[in-house]
Design an enzyme around this catalytic site. Structure first.
Site, mmCIF file in Angstrom:
data_model
loop_
_atom_site.group_PDB
_atom_site.id
_atom_site.type_symbol
_atom_site.label_atom_id
_atom_site.label_comp_id
_atom_site.label_asym_id
_atom_site.label_seq_id
_atom_site.Cartn_x
_atom_site.Cartn_y
_atom_site.Cartn_z
ATOM 1 N N CYS A 91 0.861 -1.179 0.000
ATOM 2 C CA CYS A 91 0.000 0.000 0.000
ATOM 3 C C CYS A 91 0.898 1.229 0.000
ATOM 4 O O CYS A 91 2.102 1.132 0.198
ATOM 5 C CB CYS A 91 -0.870 0.016 1.244
ATOM 6 S SG CYS A 91 -1.817 -1.487 1.459
ATOM 7 N N ASN B 260 0.678 -0.097 6.064
ATOM 8 C CA ASN B 260 1.160 -0.910 4.946
ATOM 9 C C ASN B 260 1.806 -2.145 5.549
ATOM 10 O O ASN B 260 2.634 -2.027 6.449
ATOM 11 C CB ASN B 260 2.191 -0.083 4.150
ATOM 12 C CG ASN B 260 2.864 -0.878 3.054
ATOM 13 O OD1 ASN B 260 2.349 -1.902 2.618
ATOM 14 N ND2 ASN B 260 4.012 -0.399 2.602
ATOM 15 N N GLU C 6 11.107 -13.007 -19.952
ATOM 16 C CA GLU C 6 10.752 -11.628 -19.637
ATOM 17 C C GLU C 6 9.692 -11.101 -20.615
ATOM 18 O O GLU C 6 8.748 -10.416 -20.202
ATOM 19 C CB GLU C 6 12.022 -10.754 -19.661
ATOM 20 C CG GLU C 6 11.827 -9.277 -19.407
ATOM 21 C CD GLU C 6 11.163 -8.947 -18.073
ATOM 22 O OE1 GLU C 6 11.018 -9.833 -17.218
ATOM 23 O OE2 GLU C 6 10.765 -7.781 -17.914
ATOM 24 N N HIS D 140 9.935 -31.496 -25.351
ATOM 25 C CA HIS D 140 9.657 -32.278 -24.137
ATOM 26 C C HIS D 140 8.276 -31.960 -23.561
ATOM 27 O O HIS D 140 8.009 -32.244 -22.409
ATOM 28 C CB HIS D 140 10.751 -32.024 -23.094
ATOM 29 C CG HIS D 140 12.102 -32.424 -23.573
ATOM 30 N ND1 HIS D 140 12.460 -33.723 -23.799
ATOM 31 C CD2 HIS D 140 13.180 -31.678 -23.920
ATOM 32 C CE1 HIS D 140 13.709 -33.771 -24.253
ATOM 33 N NE2 HIS D 140 14.160 -32.527 -24.341
ATOM 34 N N LYS E 205 3.704 -2.268 -7.413
ATOM 35 C CA LYS E 205 5.082 -2.061 -7.838
ATOM 36 C C LYS E 205 6.092 -2.654 -6.861
ATOM 37 O O LYS E 205 7.089 -3.223 -7.247
ATOM 38 C CB LYS E 205 5.327 -0.555 -7.985
ATOM 39 C CG LYS E 205 6.689 -0.189 -8.495
ATOM 40 C CD LYS E 205 6.793 -0.439 -9.978
ATOM 41 C CE LYS E 205 8.171 -0.198 -10.533
ATOM 42 N NZ LYS E 205 8.369 -0.903 -11.805
HETATM 43 C C1 F6R Z 1 7.418 -7.330 -13.417
HETATM 44 C C2 F6R Z 1 7.867 -6.780 -12.160
HETATM 45 C C3 F6R Z 1 8.039 -7.687 -11.014
HETATM 46 C C4 F6R Z 1 9.278 -7.297 -10.196
HETATM 47 C C5 F6R Z 1 9.364 -8.132 -8.922
HETATM 48 C C6 F6R Z 1 10.621 -7.833 -8.144
HETATM 49 O O1 F6R Z 1 7.328 -6.359 -14.404
HETATM 50 O O2 F6R Z 1 8.089 -5.606 -12.050
HETATM 51 O O3 F6R Z 1 8.117 -9.015 -11.429
HETATM 52 O O4 F6R Z 1 10.393 -7.478 -11.000
HETATM 53 O O5 F6R Z 1 8.247 -7.877 -8.121
HETATM 54 O O6 F6R Z 1 10.675 -6.488 -7.786
HETATM 55 P P1 F6R Z 1 12.033 -5.804 -7.342
HETATM 56 O O7 F6R Z 1 12.919 -5.769 -8.533
HETATM 57 O O8 F6R Z 1 11.632 -4.444 -6.878
HETATM 58 O O9 F6R Z 1 12.602 -6.654 -6.252
#
Ligand code: F6R
Length: 608
Positions: free
Chosen positions: A2, A100, A482, A505, A603
């Protein structure tokens, strides 16, 4: 996951809090709310939905105050609805809390509070904090908070205020990040620096187990035992412009376009082409310990994990240095055999991912030196690791990681070159060849970005497919993973990344005319092998899009081409990932998806 914001100062609190929440929205976006204090009275506004819904409600029913708290939620306990939206209150509505993280023992605490006569309005774990403060309050808010933190278990950051002890905001950190911003006559509290940047670059990062008191008479810091703590103000080099869209429709598109510059910044000053040396000043003090390491253990999650897989190949091929890569979320629960000769490398854009932090903490005093590859100065990972290599990507706001991924592989390339140099396992000519080509990468990326229109046209042609397969081998395999992750997370289309050689496989059974395959096939050591995979797909009526620097060699075997410039085989991920990011972006945009804030995601994943 959050977002918390707090403000105490002369400006309109509502304006500062709402603008701050807009900047924090990428941390969670299922409900939001603010509480502002005016004339000794608390005014609350909360909604299910996004910040724009909160703004609409505030327009209808305006409130303002001299100070206040705001919150944008990513639900853990209790459905995302208005009642469960933060801020939460005590019985009398005189104590306000935003939170949070997770209070793991909230059921026991709630039971005890109910027995004492408290009544609860919500299904959240957060509400217990407000009632506990009420129960422990005897005139001074921070004294009550000091008692309450002793009772809480879990990983949490919270902020609170009370009209019973006015003109004061308290921030508490035990896990997720919390940052204090300092300006002339005004204070900010936030889950990350992005909303603070609009007002000041002077920040103080709370450490775990610390309490900040923001009051009109000044700032005070304590640890959970009540001892005063002296904190240092840091000056950030990020600017508010970096967190604006600057004409792009989405942050994700802007961030994709920033990649050439990000690579320039990240490698700037590190390549000495005269001497053929890589200079990483942050490694200098630990050089002897690093040289003594026998293998790297790379730990990360999500996109950062994919960067780690590329790092593994770079370490092997550039430095002849063995490496293994682990999901932090799995690694932390394994009985891993790790020795002081293992170099631990934790990769995290945010530096706040709970699983990565837990894995790193579990390794302290067991493995060798710990290097953090991170984008956020002052983040928990940076403060806990022995050595930091910062990616110079600037703030990344789009939930899907793009520019930080490229910056991570740039740092991993530099580190591989440095290790090869330090261990004398890398011939100078080979080092120079890679360094020269690394310098040209930003320009090559720009060439790809200039072809945006053709990538967009192709993406639109494929926007109606429900399933995709992404294939790659060797250094292109992590890129395939990716690419598939980008597509699924922002467009909600099912996409699987697979190693080309593994097709036969199992996954080959999926191939038909309804399942297109994106093949990442640069002209490298595995090109011929990938060609065989193409034949296998074509023989089963599969549609193929080939991402390649060698279209002439593919002839009629593919249906569509995504051409890229050629580069050194070990640097192709910089160029192959870019069209895949754009392809995912244009499909998601075509489908009307919320590109910057995909459903169910946040994020910064600060909970387990
Ligand atoms: C995908 C993405 C997530 C982060 C993951 C790790 O686009 O952003 O898979 O890569 O949550 O986050 P960090 O790099 O902040 O540890």
């Amino acid at each position: 996951m959050c977002g918390i914001i707090g403000y105490l100062g002369p400006k309109s609190s509502t304006a500062v809090l709402v603008e701050g929440l807009r900047k924090l929205e990428y941390r969670g976006y299922d409900s939001a709310g603010i509480a502002v204090v005016s004339g000794g009275k608390i005014n609350l506004c909360r909604v299910k939905g996004k910040i724009k819904d909160l703004e609409a409600l505030l327009k209808k029913n305006p409130i303002d105050g001299d100070y206040g708290l705001g919150h944008t939620r990513w639900a853990t306990h209790g459905r995302p609805n208005e009642i469960n939206a933060h801020p939460h209150q005590d019985c009398q509505g005189k104590i306000i809390v935003v939170h949070n993280g997770i209070i793991e023992n909230y059921i026991i605490l709630k039971q005890k509070l109910l027995e004492k006569g408290h009544f609860f309005r919500t299904e959240t774990d957060t509400e217990v904090i407000a009632h506990l403060i009420e129960e422990n309050f005897s005139g001074c808010l921070e004294e009550a908070v000091k008692r309450v933190v002793q009772l809480l278990e879990g990983s949490f950051a919270f902020a609170c205020l009370s009209t019973l002890d006015p003109e004061k905001i308290i921030g508490v950190r035990s896990g997720p990040p919390l940052i204090v911003g300092v300006n002339d006559k005004e204070f900010f509290l936030a889950s990350d620096v992005v909303p603070i940047l609009d007002h000041t670059r002077r920040v103080i990062f709370l450490d775990d187990g610390e309490i900040a008191v923001l009051a009109s008479e000044g700032l005070k810091f304590f640890d959970f035992s009540g001892q005063t703590v002296n904190k240092t103000i840091m000056e950030l080099n990020w600017s508010p412009l970096m967190v604006e869209k600057r004409g792009f429709k989405h942050f994700m598109l802007k961030e994709i376009y920033e990649q050439p510059q990000v690579i320039r910044e990240t490698i700037s000053g590190a390549l000495s082409l005269d001497t053929g040396e890589v200079i990483l000043p942050n490694l200098a003090a630990s050089a002897e310990r690093l040289k003594a390491c026998r293998q790297a253990v790379i730990i990360a999650c999500g996109t950062s994990y994919h960067a780690g897989l590329i790092g593994q190949i770079l370490f092997e091929s550039i430095a002849a240095f063995p490496a293994k890569v682990e999901y932090a979320s799995e690694f932390r629960y394994r009985d891993c055999l790790i020795s002081p000769e293992d170099l631990v490398i934790a990769i995290s854009q945010s530096g706040e991912t709970a699983d990565t932090l837990a894995a790193v903490r579990g390794l302290k005093d067991k493995g060798g030196p710990i290097i953090a590859i991170c984008n956020v100065l002052g983040s928990t990972l940076v403060r806990e690791a022995e050595i930091t290599l910062l990616t110079q990507a600037g703030p990344e706001v789009g939930v899907a990681a793009t520019k930080t991924f490229s910056a991570q592989i740039a740092v991993l390339t530099l580190l591989a070159l440095w290790l090869g140099q330090a261990k004398r396992s890398l011939p100078k000519e080979k080092a120079l060849e890679i360094m020269l080509e690394l310098q040209r990468i930003p320009h090559r990326m720009e060439e790809i970005l200039n072809c945006q229109d053709s990538i967009e046209t192709l993406a639109h042609r494929f926007a109606s497919y429900a399933h995709f397969l992404y294939l790659g081998r060797w250094i292109s395999f992590p890129v395939a993973l990716e690419g598939a992750l980008k597509l699924k997370e922002i467009s909600y289309i099912h996409a699987e990344g697979y190693a080309g050689g593994e097709m036969k496989h199992g996954p080959i059974a999926l191939i038909d005319e309804k399942m297109p395959t994106m093949v990442v096939i640069p002209k490298d050591r595995i090109f011929e092998k990938m060609l065989s995979n193409l034949h296998e797909i074509k023989a089963r009526d599969g549609l193929i899009i080939a991402l390649t620097d060698s279209p002439a060699d593919l002839g009629q075997q593919v249906d569509y081409l995504l051409p890229i410039p050629s580069t050194h085989p070990l640097l192709t991920p910089f160029l192959t990932v870019l069209p895949l990011q754009l392809f995912a972006y244009f499909i998601a945009n075509r489908l009307g998806a919320d590109v910057d804030q995909p459903r169910n995601l946040a994020k910064s994943v600060t909970v387990e």
